[in-house]
Design a protein around this motif. Structure first.
Motif, short mmCIF file in Angstrom:
data_model
loop_
_atom_site.label_atom_id
_atom_site.label_comp_id
_atom_site.label_asym_id
_atom_site.label_seq_id
_atom_site.Cartn_x
_atom_site.Cartn_y
_atom_site.Cartn_z
N GLU A 10 0.86 -1.19 0.00
CA GLU A 10 0.00 0.00 0.00
C GLU A 10 0.89 1.24 0.00
N ASP A 11 0.65 2.16 -0.92
CA ASP A 11 1.52 3.33 -1.01
C ASP A 11 1.07 4.49 -0.12
N ASP A 54 -3.02 -3.12 -2.55
CA ASP A 54 -3.62 -1.93 -3.12
C ASP A 54 -3.48 -1.99 -4.64
N GLN A 56 -4.03 0.74 -6.81
CA GLN A 56 -3.43 1.97 -7.33
C GLN A 56 -2.11 2.24 -6.63
N LEU A 57 -1.06 1.80 -7.30
CA LEU A 57 0.30 1.94 -6.78
C LEU A 57 1.15 2.65 -7.82
N LYS A 106 -12.35 0.28 -1.12
CA LYS A 106 -11.93 1.47 -0.38
C LYS A 106 -13.06 2.49 -0.43
MN MN Z 1 -2.69 3.56 -3.60
#
Ligand code: MN
Length: 130
Positions: A10-11, A54, A56-57, A106
């Motif tokens: 997770e970013d 996640d 969206q990284l 999310k």
């Molecule tokens: Mn993300």
């Protein structure tokens, strides 16, 4: 004592904090990475019971990460749970196609999150009091 081990990729630092907090509160061991390459290395090294990914990284998105994890034979059966953006319905199908076992939307719901994760775990069921 069975402590399920989770690798979290997770970013977003706030999300990492929240997810780690919730899981550790329920006896999970969490190790986290903030990008795909680091997460893949961590998962290969630690062979966790579950990977929380996640989508969206930066640099390498979650689909590519999932495919790389699945291509690594020792992780072939490890549950990979994608964390997908509510706003992007196509994410879910793509996540499953990339090898994820399922997904959680999310923003995560702190009330139900740990139960959602537990449902993906097959280890630790037998004989574990918790
Ligand atoms: Mn993300």
């Amino acid at each position: 004592m069975m402590q399920p081990r989770v690798v979290l990729i997770e970013d977003n630092a706030q999300n990492r904090y929240l997810v780690t907090f919730l899981l550790e509160q329920h006896g999970y061991q969490v190790s986290a990475a903030s990008d795909g390459a680091a997460g893949i290395a961590l998962a290969k090294q630690s062979r966790p019971d579950l990977i929380l990914l996640d989508i969206q990284l930066p640099t390498m998105d979650g689909y590519a990460v999932a495919a790389a994890l699945r291509a690594h034979e020792p992780l072939g059966d490890t549950p990979i749970v994608a964390v997908t953006s509510y706003a992007m319905p196509g994410d879910r199908e793509k996540a499953l196609a990339a090898g994820c076992s399922g997904y959680i939307e999310k923003p995560i719901d702190p009330e139900t999150f740990v139960d959602q994760i537990a449902a993906f775990l097959t280890v630790g069921r037998a004989g574990d009091g918790e």
